[in-house]
Write an enzyme that holds these catalytic residues in place. Structure first.
Site, PDB file in Angstrom:
ATOM      1  CE  LYS A  43      42.298  38.513  41.241  1.00  0.00           C
ATOM      2  NZ  LYS A  43      42.416  38.730  42.620  1.00  0.00           N
TER       3      LYS A  43
ATOM      4  CE  LYS B 295      36.164  44.218  44.734  1.00  0.00           C
ATOM      5  NZ  LYS B 295      35.813  42.801  44.714  1.00  0.00           N
TER       6      LYS B 295
ATOM      7  CE  LYS C 159      36.980  38.851  50.503  1.00  0.00           C
ATOM      8  NZ  LYS C 159      36.776  37.431  50.469  1.00  0.00           N
TER       9      LYS C 159
END
Ligand code: ATP
Ligand code: LTN
Length: 333
Positions: A114, A196, A199
């Site tokens: 992040k 990966k 969402k």
């Protein structure tokens, strides 16, 4: 009797990765461990580590609760609740921050990723969130925590935090063990099988949402990236796209990869992808049908109210004892 605890963040939509890596595992565990207690929550406090639109967040919290049931979890055997409705999570989360080292948080790959992407706008809660996750788990003295592969590191930290606390205050928290599925713990993006399935991805082409129209699912699977080798076989290094589709296939059908490979021996990718697309869209379509029935009935709120009551009692007692241990409170009880 053992206690199993897990949670899902209500950010973005639920994906096929969440289903295969987590929800399906919860269902299997519930079937294979009928004597054990199951606690499943919606990790709404975790969702707030990134900015959320309030109306959307409220909607998603209900969606996850509904999907837990639609995917086959039994409300009579599972305690379902919303994390923020049990205030003890946040309080223990703070206390556990006092037992978590900066260096440990800095080593978390999810955080490091992040930082790479968002840099200065990252919230401090994103940094400290593994302590809250540890609280979610050890507040209930969980024995087992079923999660996908990306949560392994957070589980290791949870174990370290619990052991550290136990080291200072004699065995107080149960040190939990992760349960990570051997197959399907890391479903990859359909457009970029090196990454990966997530969402929170900006593009929706790489993931199948459990809320996608079955026709869209057909299209997404059929247009999944493959390779030019042209043989259906399990080779993660050279054919990551096909390996990922094989993993999805075996997870959705429980047919072994060996069987699937021999079934498509001599056939091209087109047939393989078409069959898989039909399997996934049919299965997700069935889940959606049950979901629509659940959402239109009024049972969900009752289930969440009951879950809150049960979780609340356990959480309250454990936190009170924990505060006593630490020397908080005017009187020793
Ligand atoms: P994001 O995609 O934004 O990183 P997430 O889907 O990882 O979020 P959660 O919704 O809280 O976050 O994840 C719920 C569970 O689903 C976790 O146990 C996680 O490990 C698992 N999971 C998530 N993505 C995958 C995936 N692609 N394959 C397998 N399991 C997954
Ligand atoms: N951190 C997890 C969600 C999560 C969780 C938990 C999972 C929060 N608390 C406790 C298992 C147990 C995630 O981001 N996927």
């Amino acid at each position: 009797m053992k206690r199993i605890v897990s949670g899902i963040k209500p950010t973005g939509t639920l994906t096929l990765g969440n289903y295969i890596g987590a929800i399906k595992q919860f269902v299997l565990l519930q079937q294979s461990m009928p004597e054990d207690e199951f606690f499943l929550f919606i990790a709404d406090l975790h969702a707030l580590t990134t900015p959320q639109e309030p109306t959307e967040l409220r909607k998603r919290i209900k969606e996850i609760a509904g999907m837990y049931l639609a995917c086959g979890l039994n409300p009579e055997k599972t305690v379902f609740y919303i994390q923020s409705e049990i205030k003890e999570h946040a309080e223990l989360g703070y206390l556990l921050q006092c037992f978590t080292y900066m260096g440990e948080l800095e080593r978390m790959t999810q955080y490091k990723d992040k930082v790479k992407k968002q840099e200065s706008s990252l919230s401090s809660a994103m940094f400290t969130y593994p302590s809250l996750m540890a609280a979610d788990i050890i507040l209930y003295d969980a024995d087992f925590v079923p999660v996908g592969d990306d949560q392994k590191q957070h589980l290791e930290l949870t174990r370290d935090i619990a052991s550290r606390f136990n080291g200072r205050f004699r065995d107080f928290f149960t040190v939990p063990e992760p349960i990570i599925p051997k197959v399907g713990s890391r479903i990859m993006d359909l457009q970029n099988p090196e990454k990966k399935m997530s969402k929170s991805d900006e593009s929706d082409k790489g993931y199948v949402s459990l809320f996608d129209d079955p026709n869209i699912i057909l299209k997404k699977i059929k247009s999944a990236v493959t390779d030019s080798i042209g043989i259906v076989q399990y080779d993660v290094d050279n054919q990551p796209g096909i390996a990922n589709l094989l993993t999805i296939y075996t997870s959705m059908t429980d047919e072994s990869i060996e069987n699937i490979v021999s079934k498509y021996n001599g056939l091209g990718y087109k047939e393989f992808k078409e069959d898989l697309a039909t399997i996934v869209s049919k299965k997700v379509g069935e889940i959606q049908q049950r979901y629509n029935e659940i959402i239109s009935s009024n049972t969900l709120d009752n289930i969440l109210d009951q879950g809150r009551q049960i979780a609340q009692q356990i959480a309250y007692k454990k936190l009170e004892k924990c505060k006593q241990k630490l020397g908080l409170g005017r009187k020793r009880k």
